[in-house]
Design an enzyme around this catalytic site. Structure first.
Site, short mmCIF file in Angstrom:
data_model
loop_
_atom_site.label_atom_id
_atom_site.label_comp_id
_atom_site.label_asym_id
_atom_site.label_seq_id
_atom_site.Cartn_x
_atom_site.Cartn_y
_atom_site.Cartn_z
N ARG A 52 -15.83 -35.69 16.29
CA ARG A 52 -14.45 -35.40 15.81
C ARG A 52 -13.62 -36.74 15.85
O ARG A 52 -12.88 -37.16 14.68
CB ARG A 52 -13.63 -34.46 16.80
CG ARG A 52 -12.01 -34.37 16.34
CD ARG A 52 -11.31 -33.06 16.86
NE ARG A 52 -11.72 -32.52 18.10
CZ ARG A 52 -11.49 -33.18 19.42
NH1 ARG A 52 -10.96 -34.36 19.18
NH2 ARG A 52 -12.18 -32.84 20.29
N TYR A 104 2.11 -30.76 -6.36
CA TYR A 104 0.98 -29.69 -6.38
C TYR A 104 1.90 -28.49 -5.67
O TYR A 104 2.42 -28.62 -4.60
CB TYR A 104 -0.22 -30.13 -5.85
CG TYR A 104 -1.18 -29.06 -5.45
CD1 TYR A 104 -1.72 -28.25 -6.30
CD2 TYR A 104 -1.54 -28.84 -3.90
CE1 TYR A 104 -2.35 -27.05 -5.91
CE2 TYR A 104 -2.21 -27.79 -3.70
CZ TYR A 104 -2.80 -26.99 -4.62
OH TYR A 104 -3.56 -25.88 -4.16
N ASP A 176 0.99 -39.76 -3.64
CA ASP A 176 -0.55 -38.87 -3.95
C ASP A 176 -1.06 -39.22 -5.28
O ASP A 176 -0.29 -39.03 -6.06
CB ASP A 176 0.09 -37.39 -3.72
CG ASP A 176 -1.15 -36.50 -3.92
OD1 ASP A 176 -2.12 -36.70 -4.56
OD2 ASP A 176 -1.06 -35.37 -3.74
N LYS A 201 -11.08 -33.92 -5.89
CA LYS A 201 -10.84 -33.89 -7.44
C LYS A 201 -11.70 -35.14 -7.86
O LYS A 201 -12.82 -35.22 -7.98
CB LYS A 201 -9.36 -34.20 -7.74
CG LYS A 201 -8.38 -33.03 -7.23
CD LYS A 201 -8.61 -31.67 -7.64
CE LYS A 201 -7.97 -30.50 -6.56
NZ LYS A 201 -7.25 -30.65 -5.73
O1 P1T Z 1 -7.03 -28.75 -2.48
P1 P1T Z 1 -6.81 -29.93 -1.69
O2 P1T Z 1 -8.01 -30.66 -1.51
O3 P1T Z 1 -6.26 -29.50 -0.17
O4 P1T Z 1 -5.78 -30.93 -2.22
C1 P1T Z 1 -4.27 -30.34 -2.19
C2 P1T Z 1 -3.86 -31.12 -3.34
C3 P1T Z 1 -2.99 -32.45 -3.36
N1 P1T Z 1 -2.48 -33.02 -4.15
C4 P1T Z 1 -2.58 -32.82 -5.37
C5 P1T Z 1 -2.00 -33.76 -6.43
C6 P1T Z 1 -3.47 -31.67 -5.77
O5 P1T Z 1 -3.66 -31.51 -7.11
C7 P1T Z 1 -3.83 -30.94 -4.75
C8 P1T Z 1 -4.89 -29.80 -5.11
N2 P1T Z 1 -4.77 -29.25 -6.75
C9 P1T Z 1 -5.37 -28.18 -7.11
C10 P1T Z 1 -6.23 -27.39 -6.54
C11 P1T Z 1 -5.19 -27.94 -8.70
O6 P1T Z 1 -5.92 -27.24 -9.08
O7 P1T Z 1 -4.16 -28.62 -9.00
#
Ligand code: P1T
Length: 389
Positions: A52, A104, A176, A201
């Site tokens: 961890r 998001y 972000d 992504k």
């Molecule tokens: O899904 P996750 O890895 O927890 O990330 C969240 C997140 C944070 N910031 C941005 C700009 C994002 O696009 C996302 C996740 N977005 C999607 C799942 C989507 O389809 O837009």
């Protein structure tokens, strides 16, 4: 490989974080699928105690994140939201956060549903206008949180202009950078204190991992975030870390293709009489174009648009009619995706806020993949024919 501004982004992408394994010479970092490490005597060990806290595969990935984002410290989390959550956990009840108005949906939900009830105070502001950010600041402001480009409206914020407001006041600026990736934008170079990624992504790039990242070059910020990572435990796993290390090696190549495909499709949409507004920062008439051209290396593969009638049923039919563009949440993978933000990724954003922002019922988002642009355009064309007869 040490962070080195002299080398190119592609060279960084191939080599970042990875050294030949000292015990075998393996050129790829092994997957250290272990929870713990044997100690010779209490406290006598090789620098690794419990996974961890530290794991060599994750450590290599964290070093890669730092190098790619021109930072010195990287941290890998179980998801993008776990990374964002960890930043907010460094704050105390009564602290105030200025957050971008277009985020998001899951990020805004985390702020409103989980952190506001714990006593953090959020001001949602249009960060495209630095004067509005400044007006929302007070003695309790501890953090500015923004996306650029934003999800899903593709709004652009001048990161350096916001940093010029936060830095002298000791307010942290977190960006972000998911939509751009470090191949297109490195917010720490513009004065941000923390960069966050949904590694799920572009960084992962193959739609096979959910992961988050935080990067900084501030020792104190890193120490606080590292403590949260260890105390709260939302860590990235060794196998996932390996997959992302593998994915990063082609990040520059993938992003080049995402950008060239994105440009062709954005222009094709703009020229199509059945299409209304198209949101892509590469257009000269995009309100953030000049800033994007300055702070980004290219304009990316994310595009949003409305069909001419901007109608819910038509949009729903359209997203169900593409064949190459898969109807799915997420973005940034090699395969093209299409989705309907109001009903999918941003359904948790209250309808009146969506309306105010301009995320209409006819609003469609594309994540343009790395296939052949002609095939992607042909797919959009056939879907367009189905819904416009
Ligand atoms: O899904 P996750 O890895 O927890 O990330 C969240 C997140 C944070 N910031 C941005 C700009 C994002 O696009 C996302 C996740 N977005 C999607 C799942 C989507 O389809 O837009």
């Amino acid at each position: 490989m040490k962070a080195n501004k002299q080398i190119g982004k592609g060279t960084r992408a191939v080599h970042a974080g990875v050294e030949p394994d000292p015990s075998t010479g393996a050129i790829m970092t092994p997957i250290f699928q272990t929870s713990t490490y044997v100690q010779e005597a209490v406290g006598v060990h090789k620098g690794w105690e419990y996974s961890r806290s530290h794991n060599p595969t994750r450590a290599a990935l964290e070093a890669a994140f730092a190098e790619l984002e021109s930072g010195t410290h990287g941290l890998a989390f179980a998801s993008g939201l776990a990374a964002i959550d960890s930043v907010l956990k460094t704050l105390k009840p009564g602290d105030e956060i200025i957050a971008g108005q277009d985020l998001y949906g899951g990020t805004a939900r985390l702020f409103r549903a989980n952190h506001a009830p714990m006593g953090l105070v959020f001001h949602f502001v249009d960060t495209q206008k630095p004067e509005l950010v400044e007006a929302a600041m007070n003695d309790r402001t501890k953090l500015v949180w923004l996306e650029s480009p934003t999800n899903p409206l593709m709004q652009i914020t001048d990161i350096a202009a916001i940093a010029a407001l936060t830095n002298p006041r000791g307010i942290l600026l977190a960006v972000d950078n998911t939509f751009a990736s470090p191949m297109l934008q490195r917010p720490l170079e513009h004065g941000a204190d923390i960069v966050m990624h949904s590694v799920t992504k572009y960084m992962g790039g193959h739609s096979d991992v959910v992961m988050g990242a935080l990067i900084t070059k501030d020792e104190t910020v890193d120490a606080a975030l590292r403590t949260i990572q260890n105390n709260c435990g939302a860590i990235a796993q060794p196998f996932d870390s390996f997959l992302v290390l593998r994915g990063l090696k082609t990040l520059h190549l993938r992003i080049e293709r995402h950008c060239s495909n994105g440009k062709k499709i954005a222009h094709w949409l703009k020229d199509n009489p059945n299409v209304g507004k198209v949101y892509w920062p590469g257009f000269e008439d995009h309100p953030g174009h000049e800033i994007a051209a300055r702070q980004m290396d290219d304009f990316g593969g994310m595009i949003a648009f409305e069909l001419k009638d901007n109608d819910l049923d038509q949009a729903m039919n359209f997203v169900a009619s593409t064949e190459l563009f898969a109807l799915a949440e997420s973005l940034g993978g090699v395969e093209s995706l299409i989705e309907h933000p109001a009903a999918m990724t941003h359904a948790s954003v209250p309808a009146e806020i969506r309306e105010e922002l301009g995320i209409s019922d006819g609003f469609i988002r594309l994540s343009v993949g790395v296939e052949d642009a002609e095939d992607l355009i042909a797919d959009l064309e056939q879907a367009m024919r189905k819904v416009t007869n």
